[in-house]
Motif scaffolding. Structure first.
Motif, PDB file in Angstrom:
ATOM      1  N   PHE A  57      30.608  40.430  41.409  1.00  0.00           N
ATOM      2  CA  PHE A  57      31.069  41.551  42.192  1.00  0.00           C
ATOM      3  C   PHE A  57      30.665  43.028  41.465  1.00  0.00           C
ATOM      4  CE2 PHE A  57      34.083  44.759  44.043  1.00  0.00           C
ATOM      5  CZ  PHE A  57      33.509  44.997  45.290  1.00  0.00           C
ATOM      6  N   ASP A  58      31.270  43.227  40.299  1.00  0.00           N
ATOM      7  CA  ASP A  58      31.382  44.513  39.577  1.00  0.00           C
ATOM      8  C   ASP A  58      31.505  44.387  38.214  1.00  0.00           C
ATOM      9  OD1 ASP A  58      33.891  43.451  39.354  1.00  0.00           O
ATOM     10  OD2 ASP A  58      34.814  45.303  40.179  1.00  0.00           O
ATOM     11  N   ALA A  59      31.013  43.010  37.690  1.00  0.00           N
ATOM     12  CA  ALA A  59      30.888  43.005  36.391  1.00  0.00           C
ATOM     13  C   ALA A  59      32.566  42.970  35.684  1.00  0.00           C
ATOM     14  CB  ALA A  59      29.996  43.762  35.490  1.00  0.00           C
ATOM     15  N   GLU A  60      33.431  42.976  36.384  1.00  0.00           N
ATOM     16  CA  GLU A  60      34.915  42.892  35.811  1.00  0.00           C
ATOM     17  C   GLU A  60      35.767  41.623  36.227  1.00  0.00           C
ATOM     18  OE1 GLU A  60      36.235  45.339  34.285  1.00  0.00           O
ATOM     19  OE2 GLU A  60      34.949  46.861  34.058  1.00  0.00           O
ATOM     20  N   ARG A  63      39.527  41.431  36.606  1.00  0.00           N
ATOM     21  CA  ARG A  63      40.224  41.955  37.690  1.00  0.00           C
ATOM     22  C   ARG A  63      40.949  41.203  38.824  1.00  0.00           C
ATOM     23  NH1 ARG A  63      40.970  47.573  36.869  1.00  0.00           N
ATOM     24  NH2 ARG A  63      39.204  48.417  35.598  1.00  0.00           N
ATOM     25  N   ALA A  64      42.215  41.530  39.155  1.00  0.00           N
ATOM     26  CA  ALA A  64      42.919  40.627  40.021  1.00  0.00           C
ATOM     27  C   ALA A  64      42.005  40.457  41.365  1.00  0.00           C
ATOM     28  CB  ALA A  64      44.185  41.238  40.559  1.00  0.00           C
ATOM     29  N   TYR A  65      41.403  41.446  41.904  1.00  0.00           N
ATOM     30  CA  TYR A  65      40.905  41.284  43.220  1.00  0.00           C
ATOM     31  C   TYR A  65      39.238  40.476  43.013  1.00  0.00           C
ATOM     32  CZ  TYR A  65      37.935  45.236  40.903  1.00  0.00           C
ATOM     33  OH  TYR A  65      37.421  45.854  40.266  1.00  0.00           O
ATOM     34  N   ASN A  66      39.001  39.958  41.844  1.00  0.00           N
ATOM     35  CA  ASN A  66      37.922  39.209  41.680  1.00  0.00           C
ATOM     36  C   ASN A  66      38.111  37.659  41.606  1.00  0.00           C
ATOM     37  OD1 ASN A  66      36.028  41.100  42.044  1.00  0.00           O
ATOM     38  ND2 ASN A  66      35.871  41.755  39.831  1.00  0.00           N
ATOM     39  N   VAL A  67      39.360  37.502  41.817  1.00  0.00           N
ATOM     40  CA  VAL A  67      39.906  36.059  41.556  1.00  0.00           C
ATOM     41  C   VAL A  67      39.029  35.157  42.791  1.00  0.00           C
ATOM     42  CG1 VAL A  67      41.632  36.156  43.312  1.00  0.00           C
ATOM     43  CG2 VAL A  67      41.774  34.424  41.531  1.00  0.00           C
TER      44      VAL A  67
END
Length: 73
Positions: A57-60, A63-67
């Motif tokens: 999604f954003d190369a992070e 991050r909790a939102y990318n779980v």
């Protein structure tokens, strides 16, 4: 005692931390639940999902939102 299924669907919720899971268990015990007798099962839809790439999604990836949804078994 619960004789049947207790279905938990988390959908990769980043707020379902270990602490929140234990709070959920405490609430179930407060309602009188002491034992669950059920058979663990999973659906084909769960086992056939492609592997989640948290960095896509954003190369992070941390991050909790990318779980993503957890693959099990």
């Amino acid at each position: 005692m619960l004789q049947g299924d207790l279905i938990l669907k988390g959908y990769g919720d980043p707020k379902l931390t270990l602490e929140n899971f234990w709070l959920l268990l405490r609430k179930l015990r407060a309602l009188g639940l002491r034992e669950i007798r059920a058979i663990w099962c999973r659906t084909a839809a769960i086992s056939k999902r492609p592997r989640h790439d948290p960095a896509k999604f954003d190369a992070e990836p941390l991050r909790a939102y990318n779980v993503g949804r957890t693959r099990c078994c």
